[in-house]
Motif scaffolding. Sequence first.
Motif, PDB file in Angstrom:
ATOM      1  N   PRO A 109       0.827  -1.213   0.000  1.00 54.38           N
ATOM      2  CA  PRO A 109       0.000   0.000   0.000  1.00 54.38           C
ATOM      3  C   PRO A 109       0.857   1.256   0.000  1.00 54.38           C
ATOM      4  N   THR A 110       0.362   2.277  -0.663  1.00 56.19           N
ATOM      5  CA  THR A 110       1.088   3.552  -0.733  1.00 56.19           C
ATOM      6  C   THR A 110       0.236   4.724  -0.247  1.00 56.19           C
ATOM      7  N   ASP A 111      -0.928   4.438   0.297  1.00 55.21           N
ATOM      8  CA  ASP A 111      -1.772   5.512   0.815  1.00 55.21           C
ATOM      9  C   ASP A 111      -1.185   6.040   2.124  1.00 55.21           C
ATOM     10  N   ARG A 112      -1.507   7.261   2.463  1.00 49.65           N
ATOM     11  CA  ARG A 112      -1.118   7.894   3.722  1.00 49.65           C
ATOM     12  C   ARG A 112       0.377   7.738   4.014  1.00 49.65           C
ATOM     13  N   PRO A 113       1.240   8.117   3.083  1.00 49.84           N
ATOM     14  CA  PRO A 113       2.680   7.922   3.310  1.00 49.84           C
ATOM     15  C   PRO A 113       3.203   8.667   4.531  1.00 49.84           C
ATOM     16  N   ALA A 114       2.685   9.859   4.794  1.00 48.06           N
ATOM     17  CA  ALA A 114       3.166  10.604   5.953  1.00 48.06           C
ATOM     18  C   ALA A 114       2.768   9.904   7.251  1.00 48.06           C
ATOM     19  N   ARG A 115       1.549   9.354   7.291  1.00 49.47           N
ATOM     20  CA  ARG A 115       1.126   8.631   8.491  1.00 49.47           C
ATOM     21  C   ARG A 115       1.979   7.384   8.699  1.00 49.47           C
ATOM     22  N   ILE A 117       5.112   6.808   7.588  1.00 46.98           N
ATOM     23  CA  ILE A 117       6.497   7.098   7.956  1.00 46.98           C
ATOM     24  C   ILE A 117       6.583   7.672   9.363  1.00 46.98           C
ATOM     25  N   ARG A 118       5.559   8.372   9.809  1.00 45.97           N
ATOM     26  CA  ARG A 118       5.571   8.873  11.188  1.00 45.97           C
ATOM     27  C   ARG A 118       5.632   7.693  12.160  1.00 45.97           C
ATOM     28  N   GLU A 119       4.780   6.709  11.958  1.00 47.43           N
ATOM     29  CA  GLU A 119       4.787   5.551  12.840  1.00 47.43           C
ATOM     30  C   GLU A 119       6.087   4.762  12.687  1.00 47.43           C
ATOM     31  N   TYR A 120       6.584   4.677  11.460  1.00 49.00           N
ATOM     32  CA  TYR A 120       7.827   3.955  11.192  1.00 49.00           C
ATOM     33  C   TYR A 120       8.994   4.580  11.963  1.00 49.00           C
ATOM     34  N   LEU A 121       9.102   5.896  11.905  1.00 45.00           N
ATOM     35  CA  LEU A 121      10.191   6.577  12.609  1.00 45.00           C
ATOM     36  C   LEU A 121      10.043   6.460  14.128  1.00 45.00           C
ATOM     37  N   GLU A 122       8.815   6.439  14.606  1.00 44.71           N
ATOM     38  CA  GLU A 122       8.583   6.286  16.032  1.00 44.71           C
ATOM     39  C   GLU A 122       9.091   4.934  16.533  1.00 44.71           C
ATOM     40  N   VAL A 123       9.181   3.965  15.627  1.00 43.64           N
ATOM     41  CA  VAL A 123       9.721   2.649  15.966  1.00 43.64           C
ATOM     42  C   VAL A 123      11.215   2.575  15.646  1.00 43.64           C
ATOM     43  N   LEU A 124      11.594   3.055  14.465  1.00 46.61           N
ATOM     44  CA  LEU A 124      12.970   2.903  13.998  1.00 46.61           C
ATOM     45  C   LEU A 124      13.983   3.611  14.881  1.00 46.61           C
ATOM     46  N   PRO A 154      22.804   5.966  13.771  1.00 46.52           N
ATOM     47  CA  PRO A 154      23.116   6.941  12.722  1.00 46.52           C
ATOM     48  C   PRO A 154      22.113   8.081  12.713  1.00 46.52           C
ATOM     49  N   SER A 155      22.535   9.201  12.156  1.00 41.45           N
ATOM     50  CA  SER A 155      21.610  10.284  11.864  1.00 41.45           C
ATOM     51  C   SER A 155      20.623   9.797  10.807  1.00 41.45           C
ATOM     52  N   VAL A 156      19.387  10.246  10.895  1.00 39.36           N
ATOM     53  CA  VAL A 156      18.339   9.805   9.969  1.00 39.36           C
ATOM     54  C   VAL A 156      17.764  11.014   9.242  1.00 39.36           C
ATOM     55  N   LEU A 157      17.780  10.959   7.913  1.00 40.92           N
ATOM     56  CA  LEU A 157      17.180  11.980   7.067  1.00 40.92           C
ATOM     57  C   LEU A 157      16.016  11.368   6.308  1.00 40.92           C
ATOM     58  N   LEU A 158      14.970  12.154   6.131  1.00 39.92           N
ATOM     59  CA  LEU A 158      13.773  11.685   5.438  1.00 39.92           C
ATOM     60  C   LEU A 158      13.599  12.429   4.125  1.00 39.92           C
ATOM     61  N   ALA A 159      13.501  11.688   3.039  1.00 44.93           N
ATOM     62  CA  ALA A 159      13.180  12.300   1.753  1.00 44.93           C
ATOM     63  C   ALA A 159      11.770  12.857   1.849  1.00 44.93           C
ATOM     64  N   ALA A 160      11.642  14.169   1.750  1.00 44.17           N
ATOM     65  CA  ALA A 160      10.352  14.811   1.970  1.00 44.17           C
ATOM     66  C   ALA A 160      10.168  15.931   0.967  1.00 44.17           C
ATOM     67  N   LEU A 166       7.278  16.887   4.968  1.00 53.50           N
ATOM     68  CA  LEU A 166       8.227  17.841   5.529  1.00 53.50           C
ATOM     69  C   LEU A 166       7.959  18.080   7.009  1.00 53.50           C
ATOM     70  N   LYS A 167       6.700  18.052   7.393  1.00 49.19           N
ATOM     71  CA  LYS A 167       6.350  18.212   8.805  1.00 49.19           C
ATOM     72  C   LYS A 167       6.890  17.040   9.621  1.00 49.19           C
ATOM     73  N   VAL A 168       6.733  15.829   9.104  1.00 46.06           N
ATOM     74  CA  VAL A 168       7.275  14.658   9.793  1.00 46.06           C
ATOM     75  C   VAL A 168       8.796  14.730   9.865  1.00 46.06           C
ATOM     76  N   ALA A 169       9.424  15.136   8.762  1.00 46.41           N
ATOM     77  CA  ALA A 169      10.879  15.235   8.743  1.00 46.41           C
ATOM     78  C   ALA A 169      11.374  16.225   9.784  1.00 46.41           C
ATOM     79  N   GLY A 170      10.683  17.350   9.914  1.00 39.90           N
ATOM     80  CA  GLY A 170      11.079  18.338  10.898  1.00 39.90           C
ATOM     81  C   GLY A 170      10.895  17.865  12.323  1.00 39.90           C
ATOM     82  N   GLU A 171       9.857  17.092  12.557  1.00 39.08           N
ATOM     83  CA  GLU A 171       9.531  16.660  13.913  1.00 39.08           C
ATOM     84  C   GLU A 171      10.315  15.428  14.363  1.00 39.08           C
ATOM     85  N   LEU A 172      10.519  14.459  13.444  1.00 35.13           N
ATOM     86  CA  LEU A 172      11.030  13.152  13.866  1.00 35.13           C
ATOM     87  C   LEU A 172      12.361  12.747  13.247  1.00 35.13           C
ATOM     88  N   ALA A 173      12.815  13.451  12.219  1.00 42.81           N
ATOM     89  CA  ALA A 173      14.099  13.129  11.591  1.00 42.81           C
ATOM     90  C   ALA A 173      15.090  14.257  11.847  1.00 42.81           C
TER      91      ALA A 173
END
Length: 299
Positions: A109-115, A117-124, A154-160, A166-173
């Motif tokens: 699935p590719t719907d809700r990518p920001a949702r 990745i937010r959950e993914y980063l909260e785990v990763l 490692p430092s984590v950067l998000l392609a946004a 971009l909001k997720v990248a600013g908050e969690l990456a």
Amino acid sequence: MRIGLAFGDVRGPAPLAEITRQIQEAAAAGTSAAWVTHGVGWDALTTLAVAGPTAPGIELGTAVVPFPQRHPLVLAKQALTVQAAIGNRLTLGIGAGIARMVSTMYGLPTDRPARRIREYLEVLRPLLRGETVDHHGETYTAVGAIDLPGAEAPSVLLAALGPAMLKVAGELADGTITWMTGPQTLSEYVVPSITRASGGRSPRIVAGLGVCLTSAEDDVRARFAEQFALAGQVPEYRAMLDREGAAGPADVLVVGDEASIAKQLDRFRDSGATDLMLAPIGTREEQTRTTEFLSTVSG
């Protein structure tokens, strides 16, 4: 502004030994960072595990590893293994991947990518720090920990590119990596959006672009336009090109003689980008000439 180089699929097919040689030469020339792209060819993280130990003193990054087909426990283990192999010089760039490829090649699935990745980063991110997770969420279940002695998170950067990402990248990456995004779009949209979301931190903004030192600018642009025609139709990239007022990928290519390229790089420096990830394109001779010139350009 730091200037790094991109290697891998973005330059066209090449043997693993050739990519390793290119990264070695970049390190010897004093390049600040080597970024390995991740497309349909070599795996970016594995490439860094092979090439990194032979190229000391240079930052090594992925640009970017798609997350949908990698459970966070799997990616955390792979990334920390690479960290141990390369002496903790990894910057982990991840992204949602091109939606059309993710859905057609993997059936994911590719719907809700920001949702997602937010959950993914909260785990990763806790996993990368060696913490135990017990997560039962909307899109992921992850229970466990990764304990690899000597491997630092490692430092984590998000392609946004979109506002939600971009909001997720600013908050969690720790920042973002863009591709084919021009200086006006960076200064007026990307930089203020991620900075606003970062809560007072200074996010890293890595701008990825093709580059070619040449006296035959029109010819190079025509070849680049043909080679990256499909990329210009990808909705994620198309939106950035439209913001820039660019007809296609060739319009954001950094191309020209030495003086022209220097002026174009100044525009990116003024845009607020903290780093450039430049991918020398063209023939092998053009790539070599471009790389040699870039080694003389200060960040």
